[in-house]
Design a protein around this motif. Sequence first.
Motif, PDB file in Angstrom:
ATOM      1  N   GLN A 130       0.866  -1.334   0.029  1.00 20.16           N
ATOM      2  CA  GLN A 130      -0.044   0.142   0.064  1.00 20.16           C
ATOM      3  C   GLN A 130       0.871   1.266   0.014  1.00 20.16           C
ATOM      4  OE1 GLN A 130      -2.134   0.959   3.687  1.00 20.16           O
ATOM      5  NE2 GLN A 130      -3.933   0.860   2.266  1.00 20.16           N
ATOM      6  N   LEU A 131       1.876   1.211   0.732  1.00 18.85           N
ATOM      7  CA  LEU A 131       2.819   2.421   0.781  1.00 18.85           C
ATOM      8  C   LEU A 131       3.583   2.425  -0.469  1.00 18.85           C
ATOM      9  CD1 LEU A 131       4.014   1.918   4.492  1.00 18.85           C
ATOM     10  CD2 LEU A 131       2.509   3.812   3.616  1.00 18.85           C
ATOM     11  N   VAL A 132       4.161   1.485  -0.922  1.00 22.54           N
ATOM     12  CA  VAL A 132       5.038   1.932  -2.265  1.00 22.54           C
ATOM     13  C   VAL A 132       4.065   2.136  -3.533  1.00 22.54           C
ATOM     14  CG1 VAL A 132       7.019   0.412  -1.293  1.00 22.54           C
ATOM     15  CG2 VAL A 132       5.459  -0.666  -2.755  1.00 22.54           C
ATOM     16  N   ALA A 133       3.138   1.653  -3.740  1.00 21.42           N
ATOM     17  CA  ALA A 133       2.300   1.730  -4.822  1.00 21.42           C
ATOM     18  C   ALA A 133       2.117   3.059  -5.314  1.00 21.42           C
ATOM     19  CB  ALA A 133       0.713   1.055  -4.424  1.00 21.42           C
ATOM     20  N   PRO A 134       2.078   4.080  -4.604  1.00 23.67           N
ATOM     21  CA  PRO A 134       1.803   5.413  -5.287  1.00 23.67           C
ATOM     22  C   PRO A 134       3.028   5.674  -5.664  1.00 23.67           C
ATOM     23  CG  PRO A 134       0.572   5.274  -2.992  1.00 23.67           C
ATOM     24  CD  PRO A 134       1.668   4.009  -3.174  1.00 23.67           C
ATOM     25  N   HIS A 135       4.306   5.385  -5.376  1.00 22.50           N
ATOM     26  CA  HIS A 135       5.481   6.002  -5.842  1.00 22.50           C
ATOM     27  C   HIS A 135       5.767   4.854  -7.211  1.00 22.50           C
ATOM     28  CE1 HIS A 135       6.353   8.433  -2.110  1.00 22.50           C
ATOM     29  NE2 HIS A 135       5.881   7.386  -1.584  1.00 22.50           N
ATOM     30  N   MET A 136       5.346   3.912  -7.032  1.00 24.03           N
ATOM     31  CA  MET A 136       5.614   3.024  -8.296  1.00 24.03           C
ATOM     32  C   MET A 136       4.564   3.439  -9.633  1.00 24.03           C
ATOM     33  SD  MET A 136       5.758  -0.815  -6.714  1.00 24.03           S
ATOM     34  CE  MET A 136       7.184  -1.367  -5.913  1.00 24.03           C
ATOM     35  N   LYS A 137       3.452   3.969  -9.070  1.00 20.18           N
ATOM     36  CA  LYS A 137       2.445   4.293 -10.331  1.00 20.18           C
ATOM     37  C   LYS A 137       2.965   5.693 -10.903  1.00 20.18           C
ATOM     38  CE  LYS A 137      -2.053   6.339 -10.558  1.00 20.18           C
ATOM     39  NZ  LYS A 137      -3.630   6.420 -10.028  1.00 20.18           N
ATOM     40  N   LYS A 138       3.583   6.465  -9.824  1.00 12.94           N
ATOM     41  CA  LYS A 138       4.262   7.842 -10.329  1.00 12.94           C
ATOM     42  C   LYS A 138       5.444   7.300 -11.350  1.00 12.94           C
ATOM     43  CE  LYS A 138       6.244  12.190  -8.620  1.00 12.94           C
ATOM     44  NZ  LYS A 138       6.974  12.705  -7.616  1.00 12.94           N
TER      45      LYS A 138
END
Length: 259
Positions: A130-138
């Motif tokens: 959950q925590l890393v997903a936004p950074h991977m999406k970006k």
Amino acid sequence: MDTSKFFDLTGKTAIITGGANGIGKASCEMLSAFGANVVVSDYNLEAAEKTAKEINDNGGNAIAIDCDVTKDEALVNLVDKTVAKFGGIHILVNNVGGGRAGAESPYDITVEQFKKVFEMNVFSMWRLCQLVAPHMKKAGYGSIINMSSMASINKSPAISAYASSKAAINHMTRNLAYDYGPDNIRINAIGPGATRTAALSTVLTPEIEKAMLKHTPINRLGEAEDIAGAVLYFASPISSWTSGQVLFVNGGGEQTLDM
């Protein structure tokens, strides 16, 4: 066919939990060897720093961050420090896991002990995803690798907490693939067979090893590098259309402590 990019991780940043020793360390070294910036995450900071130094001395780029995966603030800190240092996150290897394989008799284990196994093995993985997903999406690139186990499909006595937590990881991985796929984030799991690590050495005897190898077509136990090879596959562009899978790396057979 241009094969040069299949395993090229140049410019990618990878977090590996439990990265100081065993499979985690081998995974750190493997991903670094193919160009990734590596975050060696471990509750033992001194050991993590030693691994990071070895990687840097060999021409890699690694840092160490202490992290107790059962504490949410530590997981948040891990992600924040990684982004602050490297500017993003592309790969997560959820390697930390634990239990008391062979010592989890339902006549002896408590509910609290059972719960702690799930907190370490399942809840921490879900939260880090959950925590890393936004950074991977970006970043436009994401690969999450969850460490499962052959115990997730085997049946053995006195291992109900550990084994069921690993089975949960398999199904969690398959379901999260649907959630994260639209954001170009792949999520897969690896189920190691009996692998020569410090943890296995505490219970392995010559008799148990001999029994295990009777059911192992490739007639040896696994090495940490064998599992790290599977980590590399899932982390790399070559597996860009692979998600929601559980890959068992076990010499072609199965190994349990009660064989």
